[in-house]
Scaffold this active site. Structure first.
Site, PDB file in Angstrom:
ATOM      1  N   HIS A   1      35.722 216.287  40.187  1.00  0.00           N
ATOM      2  CA  HIS A   1      34.649 215.381  40.764  1.00  0.00           C
ATOM      3  C   HIS A   1      34.203 215.991  42.155  1.00  0.00           C
ATOM      4  CE1 HIS A   1      33.215 212.281  43.721  1.00  0.00           C
ATOM      5  NE2 HIS A   1      32.810 211.750  42.736  1.00  0.00           N
TER       6      HIS A   1
ATOM      7  N   LEU B   1      41.144 211.533  35.974  1.00  0.00           N
ATOM      8  CA  LEU B   1      42.444 210.793  35.476  1.00  0.00           C
ATOM      9  C   LEU B   1      41.652 209.673  34.578  1.00  0.00           C
ATOM     10  CD1 LEU B   1      44.946 210.832  38.520  1.00  0.00           C
ATOM     11  CD2 LEU B   1      45.162 212.009  36.330  1.00  0.00           C
TER      12      LEU B   1
ATOM     13  N   GLY C   1      35.651 207.229  34.113  1.00  0.00           N
ATOM     14  CA  GLY C   1      34.590 206.515  34.925  1.00  0.00           C
ATOM     15  C   GLY C   1      33.014 206.974  34.512  1.00  0.00           C
TER      16      GLY C   1
ATOM     17  N   HIS D   1      30.983 209.143  35.727  1.00  0.00           N
ATOM     18  CA  HIS D   1      30.742 210.515  35.497  1.00  0.00           C
ATOM     19  C   HIS D   1      31.071 211.115  34.381  1.00  0.00           C
ATOM     20  CE1 HIS D   1      29.264 211.524  39.597  1.00  0.00           C
ATOM     21  NE2 HIS D   1      30.479 211.544  40.128  1.00  0.00           N
TER      22      HIS D   1
END
Length: 125
Positions: free
Chosen positions: A15, A76, A79, A81
């Protein structure tokens, strides 16, 4: 006659954060990859808030001779992204470098080995 083997580049994509310390575990993974295979061509990249971004890291690997790039999302969970942004970015890379083979690994959080490791860490005393 033997087939010519392409040169694999690996982009470890995370990220990103403004805090420089946040990069340490990502870069540690890259060092482990290199330790396991001294010939490995691996680069770290970040979606936002840190550099290099995915295109810059990819360009560096290609300039170093990589003919195939495997993007490994170090997320993890699935999401926005990973679900939306990343496939579009990889497609843009394919358009920019059509002679390079690109593959997108599953997010690491979906890998059973990582889930098992996290469970073991959680119950460690």
């Amino acid at each position: 006659m033997t087939a010519t083997r392409g040169i694999q580049g690996i982009v470890l994509l995370a990220h990103g954060s403004r805090d420089e310390r946040w990069r340490q575990p990502i870069e540690a993974v890259a060092e482990r990859v290199r330790a396991g295979d001294p010939d490995a061509r691996v680069a770290c990249a970040y979606m936002e808030l840190a550099t290099p971004g995915l295109p810059t890291a990819t360009e560096a690997l290609i300039a170093g001779g990589a003919t195939a790039i495997r993007v490994v999302p170090l997320f993890l969970g699935m999401g926005k992204h990973a679900r939306e942004d990343l496939p579009l970015q990889v497609e843009a890379l394919r358009q920019r470098w059509p002679a390079v083979g690109f593959s997108l690994a599953r997010i690491v959080g979906e890998e059973p080995e990582l889930v098992d490791l996290l469970a073991r860490i959680a119950v460690k005393s």
